[in-house]
Design a protein around this motif. Structure first.
Motif, mmCIF file in Angstrom:
data_model
loop_
_atom_site.group_PDB
_atom_site.id
_atom_site.type_symbol
_atom_site.label_atom_id
_atom_site.label_comp_id
_atom_site.label_asym_id
_atom_site.label_seq_id
_atom_site.Cartn_x
_atom_site.Cartn_y
_atom_site.Cartn_z
ATOM 1 N N ILE A 25 -9.975 15.522 -2.317
ATOM 2 C CA ILE A 25 -8.725 14.667 -2.438
ATOM 3 C C ILE A 25 -9.362 12.993 -2.648
ATOM 4 C CG2 ILE A 25 -7.276 14.120 -0.526
ATOM 5 C CD1 ILE A 25 -5.419 14.751 -2.870
ATOM 6 N N SER A 26 -9.393 11.888 -3.007
ATOM 7 C CA SER A 26 -9.652 10.574 -2.737
ATOM 8 C C SER A 26 -7.942 9.657 -2.554
ATOM 9 C CB SER A 26 -10.520 9.900 -3.789
ATOM 10 O OG SER A 26 -10.932 9.384 -3.565
ATOM 11 N N TRP A 27 -9.065 8.706 -1.953
ATOM 12 C CA TRP A 27 -8.287 7.173 -1.092
ATOM 13 C C TRP A 27 -7.188 6.780 -3.223
ATOM 14 C CZ3 TRP A 27 -8.253 2.024 -2.109
ATOM 15 C CH2 TRP A 27 -9.768 1.629 -2.739
ATOM 16 N N ARG A 28 -8.802 6.968 -4.499
ATOM 17 C CA ARG A 28 -8.321 6.168 -5.385
ATOM 18 C C ARG A 28 -7.766 7.343 -5.836
ATOM 19 N NH1 ARG A 28 -11.497 1.242 -5.870
ATOM 20 N NH2 ARG A 28 -12.858 1.026 -4.346
ATOM 21 N N LEU A 29 -7.467 8.521 -6.271
ATOM 22 C CA LEU A 29 -6.698 9.178 -6.130
ATOM 23 C C LEU A 29 -6.116 10.399 -5.921
ATOM 24 C CD1 LEU A 29 -5.906 9.978 -9.773
ATOM 25 C CD2 LEU A 29 -8.035 12.160 -9.679
ATOM 26 N N GLU A 41 -7.037 -2.421 -2.333
ATOM 27 C CA GLU A 41 -8.523 -2.515 -2.446
ATOM 28 C C GLU A 41 -8.326 -3.500 -2.233
ATOM 29 O OE1 GLU A 41 -8.792 -0.453 -7.434
ATOM 30 O OE2 GLU A 41 -8.230 -2.511 -7.236
ATOM 31 N N ASN A 42 -7.050 -4.100 -2.446
ATOM 32 C CA ASN A 42 -7.391 -5.610 -1.608
ATOM 33 C C ASN A 42 -7.059 -6.018 -0.375
ATOM 34 O OD1 ASN A 42 -6.716 -6.954 -3.887
ATOM 35 N ND2 ASN A 42 -4.391 -6.965 -3.925
ATOM 36 N N LEU A 43 -6.994 -5.078 -0.065
ATOM 37 C CA LEU A 43 -6.908 -5.231 2.191
ATOM 38 C C LEU A 43 -8.204 -4.421 2.391
ATOM 39 C CD1 LEU A 43 -5.413 -4.822 4.697
ATOM 40 C CD2 LEU A 43 -4.727 -2.754 4.681
ATOM 41 N N LEU A 44 -8.845 -3.775 1.666
ATOM 42 C CA LEU A 44 -10.392 -3.074 1.484
ATOM 43 C C LEU A 44 -11.144 -4.781 1.668
ATOM 44 C CD1 LEU A 44 -12.246 -0.701 2.883
ATOM 45 C CD2 LEU A 44 -11.950 -0.003 -0.178
ATOM 46 N N LEU A 45 -10.656 -5.220 0.526
ATOM 47 C CA LEU A 45 -12.122 -6.769 0.163
ATOM 48 C C LEU A 45 -11.603 -7.139 1.602
ATOM 49 C CD1 LEU A 45 -13.634 -8.643 -1.322
ATOM 50 C CD2 LEU A 45 -11.652 -8.762 -2.263
ATOM 51 N N PHE A 80 -0.982 12.367 2.454
ATOM 52 C CA PHE A 80 -1.600 12.456 4.322
ATOM 53 C C PHE A 80 -3.037 12.440 3.567
ATOM 54 C CE2 PHE A 80 -3.985 14.944 7.174
ATOM 55 C CZ PHE A 80 -3.347 13.690 8.652
ATOM 56 N N LEU A 81 -3.646 13.475 2.964
ATOM 57 C CA LEU A 81 -5.461 13.322 2.818
ATOM 58 C C LEU A 81 -5.875 12.194 2.181
ATOM 59 C CD1 LEU A 81 -5.544 16.952 2.380
ATOM 60 C CD2 LEU A 81 -6.421 16.096 4.527
ATOM 61 N N GLY A 82 -4.386 11.853 1.330
ATOM 62 C CA GLY A 82 -5.582 10.061 0.898
ATOM 63 C C GLY A 82 -5.488 9.791 1.464
ATOM 64 N N TRP A 83 -4.019 9.656 2.705
ATOM 65 C CA TRP A 83 -4.905 7.982 3.306
ATOM 66 C C TRP A 83 -5.257 8.460 3.963
ATOM 67 C CZ3 TRP A 83 -3.041 3.256 2.230
ATOM 68 C CH2 TRP A 83 -2.320 2.288 3.680
ATOM 69 N N PHE A 84 -5.698 8.915 4.987
ATOM 70 C CA PHE A 84 -6.608 9.526 5.780
ATOM 71 C C PHE A 84 -8.061 8.605 5.219
ATOM 72 C CE2 PHE A 84 -9.795 11.892 7.682
ATOM 73 C CZ PHE A 84 -10.059 11.701 8.972
ATOM 74 N N ASP A 85 -8.547 8.987 4.293
ATOM 75 C CA ASP A 85 -10.162 8.993 3.962
ATOM 76 C C ASP A 85 -9.764 7.669 3.528
ATOM 77 O OD1 ASP A 85 -12.092 9.555 1.915
ATOM 78 O OD2 ASP A 85 -10.735 8.441 -0.024
ATOM 79 N N TYR A 86 -8.700 6.938 2.449
ATOM 80 C CA TYR A 86 -8.959 5.430 2.899
ATOM 81 C C TYR A 86 -8.974 4.492 4.221
ATOM 82 C CZ TYR A 86 -6.801 1.043 2.167
ATOM 83 O OH TYR A 86 -6.453 -0.531 2.025
ATOM 84 N N CYS A 87 -8.341 4.825 5.192
ATOM 85 C CA CYS A 87 -8.642 4.449 6.758
ATOM 86 C C CYS A 87 -9.669 4.983 6.717
ATOM 87 C CB CYS A 87 -7.357 5.694 7.625
ATOM 88 S SG CYS A 87 -6.131 5.672 7.710
ATOM 89 N N CYS A 92 1.048 -1.197 0.301
ATOM 90 C CA CYS A 92 0.307 0.065 -0.203
ATOM 91 C C CYS A 92 1.195 1.308 0.111
ATOM 92 C CB CYS A 92 -1.347 -0.445 0.914
ATOM 93 S SG CYS A 92 -2.627 -1.038 1.225
ATOM 94 N N GLN A 93 2.114 1.330 0.725
ATOM 95 C CA GLN A 93 3.059 2.238 0.236
ATOM 96 C C GLN A 93 4.010 1.866 -0.851
ATOM 97 O OE1 GLN A 93 4.887 2.450 4.615
ATOM 98 N NE2 GLN A 93 2.835 1.156 5.316
ATOM 99 N N SER A 94 3.955 1.454 -1.355
ATOM 100 C CA SER A 94 4.447 1.538 -2.733
ATOM 101 C C SER A 94 4.657 3.053 -3.573
ATOM 102 C CB SER A 94 4.005 0.068 -3.696
ATOM 103 O OG SER A 94 4.964 0.625 -5.542
ATOM 104 N N LYS A 95 5.648 3.682 -4.108
ATOM 105 C CA LYS A 95 6.191 4.793 -4.588
ATOM 106 C C LYS A 95 5.123 4.997 -6.244
ATOM 107 C CE LYS A 95 8.682 6.678 -1.733
ATOM 108 N NZ LYS A 95 7.110 7.460 -1.027
ATOM 109 N N LYS A 96 4.611 3.239 -6.556
ATOM 110 C CA LYS A 96 4.017 2.924 -7.994
ATOM 111 C C LYS A 96 2.571 3.152 -7.806
ATOM 112 C CE LYS A 96 7.662 -0.454 -9.026
ATOM 113 N NZ LYS A 96 7.892 -1.715 -9.744
ATOM 114 N N SER A 97 2.130 3.639 -8.034
ATOM 115 C CA SER A 97 0.391 4.096 -8.044
ATOM 116 C C SER A 97 -0.872 2.499 -8.359
ATOM 117 C CB SER A 97 -0.039 5.543 -8.534
ATOM 118 O OG SER A 97 0.605 5.263 -10.216
#
Length: 696
Positions: free
Chosen positions: A319-323, A266-270, A342-349, A253-258
């Motif tokens: 901003i969204s975790w998907r983008l 997506e897999n972790l959310l599943l 930061f805002l993207g990861w907070f949205d993911y949380c 999830c922390q990869s530099k490759k988007s």
């Protein structure tokens, strides 16, 4: 008839011969791979330039073809049995760890992914599959930012797909090493629970695959393989390093490759959304899932600049975790990408908490509250530095705007406002952070005050009953604001005596400002001794003296221009609170209840204090100041036209004063509209005639 029997026998023999050929071919390809380690002397040749990828593909094709030819569904064919019995996957996993030849790890990840995806026979219940899967997950988990990230995320995606088909697999994959260890200690068979193998003869090997006679040359190259395998420093059952599917996904999830990061998220959310109670409990109690997610959130927060302009923060609100990347069309500023991350990861949380099993959602929300809100964010909100207060408050506002999950909202409300539900008193000590935020609403720095007020504005829009109760309602319960024994005026107009106001002097009236013949007030009526809504409306409209109003001179309508927006806002609020069970009518006063001093609460007090100063500085001083402005009526009309875009914006003397007068008039009209729409159409107190068609 004999010829038919012969044809059947020939067909039966023909059906058996391919299985023998397939097994022989499968073994030959495996032997070809082992021979590479005997014959090869060049350790620099990449794996993709050897015949290893081709042989692995042939082995995969044989397994798939064999399964398609099986007469009985669910049975393991000879080639699959050979794969399981001789631990080919575990050997490949070890070779991948050795990274010999170079690039072998990628080949192993690809082979595992394709076998698990294309072979329909349940494999993850076999110990000889489960062990190398766990080892490969551990191998990927320790290779952050490696060249195999693409293959790793494909591998985890296949595992998640299998778990989606059989959710009970999640607990086995997460707890597999503990299950194996317990069974060994008890002397039980070490096949994993819910073994779906269909063969139950007594010759089964320890991993659930039936034993077969050893083929000639089977052990050929074993010594060579061992010489290239790294020493196993950590057994699957007894290791101290926690690494499994969850930790691998968190790393990816922390990869530099988007694309890699997005697929891992997506897999972790599943996984967390379909976790069984047992798996959810394990995730909370025995894994590093929640701490790792919050730790990354804290790291992203600390990676941002110490100071960020609230206006810059506002540009990334959507901003969204998907983008998670910042929009390219927005102006750049220092720390933009860090803020977006930061805002993207907070949205993911927030999405994780929304979708996860209740056990995981509650635990993750508490982890965010304890480790991020309290330990990381609160010191910045309480800091003496104005820059720290400003940045942290603006960030908190942006997070509240994104927040959707009920569990995290509950924790955020407790963090900001505390949990006390008793009425407030003027001299009490409220929740520490709450007290500071209330103080920031009336800070010496106007920028901090405005930013903090925006925080409370955002907070009041969240669908949580505790917010409005903590800030307002707990101090109004029992209606202590009602003055006992004080008769109410029959009409609000009876209390108005504008002519005696010291600000309305003769010199002002002689200044040439011609006012309308009569103030534009709504007709005042009373209803059973209660103050009519028209009187409330008029109380707001009369805050600005008629002599300082200009809307009538431009043939603009009154407060009814704001009724449409106010009605929409009122309907939205009504819908939000509908499920909270509020009474539809005021609670009757208890004559036996002792009267207590009314305190509106710290939040309303600071708002009223600010409003009282506004009225004092704009109206108390207004009537004196405007007498010193030459040609005040004409300039005031011109400023109104400028603000509404009807005149060019040329600079005038006393510009700020003139703009303030116009804005205050509009503000009072908006308050009047809000007061008007609060009463339903059938309420007898709403005696104001409807606005002409087309105006509302």
């Amino acid at each position: 008839m004999l010829s038919r029997l012969g044809a059947l026998l020939q067909e039966a023999v023909g059906a058996r011969e391919p299985s023998i050929d397939l097994l022989q071919a499968f073994v030959e390809h495996w032997k070809g791979i082992t021979h590479y380690y005997i014959e090869s002397t060049d350790e620099s040749t990449p794996a993709k330039k050897t015949d290893i990828p081709w042989r692995l593909k042939q082995m995969l094709d044989i397994l798939v073809y064999e399964e398609q030819q099986q007469a009985a569904a669910g049975e393991a064919g000879p080639c699959l049995e050979y794969l399981l019995q001789h631990k080919i996957l575990e050997t490949l996993c070890t070779l991948g760890k050795a990274e010999y030849p170079p690039g072998m790890r990628q080949q192993v990840f690809q082979f595992f992914s394709k076998v698990l995806a294309q072979v329909q026979h349940p494999l993850l219940h076999y110990l000889s599959v489960h062990r190398p899967v766990q080892k490969l997950l551990r191998l990927g988990g320790t290779a952050s930012g490696s060249v195999t990230e693409k293959e790793e995320v494909q591998f985890t995606t296949v595992l998640c797909s299998k778990i989606q088909q059989d959710p009970e697999l999640l607990a086995y994959i997460l707890e597999g090493k503990k299950i194996v260890g317990r069974k060994k200690a008890c002397g039980e068979p070490t096949a994993l629970p819910k073994d779906t193998t269909s063969h139950g003869d007594k010759d089964c090997s320890h991993d659930g695959a039936p034993a077969r006679p050893q083929l000639d040359g089977e052990s050929c190259g074993a010594q060579a393989l061992n010489s290239h395998m790294p020493a196993e420093t950590e057994e699957l059952d007894g290791g101290t390093t926690e690494s499994n599917l969850i930790t691998s996904l968190l790393g990816l999830c922390q990869s530099k490759k988007s694309r890699v990061a997005l697929k891992a998220q997506e897999n972790l959310l599943l996984l967390v959304s379909m976790a069984s109670p047992a798996a959810a409990t394990y995730l909370v109690q025995s894994s590093a899932c929640c701490p790792a997610i919050v730790r990354h959130l804290c790291q992203l927060y600390r990676s941002m600049p110490v100071f960020l302009d609230p206006a810059d923060i506002a540009t990334l609100e959507g901003i969204s975790w998907r983008l998670p990347s910042a929009p390219s069309d927005e102006a750049s500023f220092p720390g933009k990408e860090a803020l977006a991350a930061f805002l993207g990861w907070f949205d993911y949380c927030d999405h994780l908490i929304t979708e996860a099993h209740t056990v995981v959602a509650d635990a993750l929300a508490k982890a965010v509250a304890e480790n991020f809100f309290v330990e990381t964010l609160q010191p910045q909100l309480l800091h003496v530095s104005e820059q720290s207060i400003l940045t942290s408050t603006a960030l908190l506002t942006a997070m509240l705007r994104q927040l959707r999950s009920p569990a995290l909202l509950r924790e955020a409300v407790a963090f900001l406002l505390g949990t006390d539900r008793q009425p407030e008193a003027p001299g009490d000590n409220p929740h520490t952070l709450y007290a500071h935020l209330i103080g920031h609403c009336d800070h010496l720095s106007d920028e901090i005050s405005i930013t903090t007020l925006r925080l409370f504005e955002e907070l009041l829009q969240k669908p949580h009953e505790g917010i409005i109760h903590s800030l307002v309602l707990r101090n109004l319960e029992g209606r202590p604001y009602v003055a006992w024994g004080s008769p109410e005026p029959e009409s609000y107009e009876d209390t108005l005596d504008l002519e005696e106001d010291p600000y309305f002097t003769d010199s002002f009236l002689d200044s040439g400002f011609q006012t309308p013949a009569k103030p534009r007030l709504a007709p005042a009526t009373s209803y059973d001794g209660k103050t009519a809504v028209t009187e409330i409306v008029n109380s707001f409209l009369c805050l600005v003296p008629e002599e300082a109003k200009t809307s009538a001179f431009l043939e603009e309508t009154g407060y009814d221009t704001y009724v449409h927006d106010a009605y929409g806002l009122f309907q939205e609020c009504s819908s939000r609170v509908a499920s909270w069970g509020w009474p539809l009518t005021p609670t009757p006063l208890d004559p036996h209840e002792p009267e207590r001093p009314f305190f509106e609460g710290h939040f309303l007090r600071v708002l009223f204090d600010r409003m009282s100063r506004i009225l004092d500085q704009v109206i108390g001083d207004l009537m004196q100041r405007i007498q010193r402005v030459p040609q005040f009526p004409g300039k005031l009309l011109l400023v109104r036209k400028q603000l509404t875009g009807q005149a060019p914006g040329e600079q005038l003397d006393h510009q700020t004063l003139l703009q303030g007068v116009v804005v205050l008039e509009e503000f009072c009209k908006e308050l009047a509209a809000i007061a008007f729409v609060k009463f339903p159409p059938h309420d007898p107190r709403q005696n104001v005639s409807p606005a002409p068609e087309g105006q509302v």
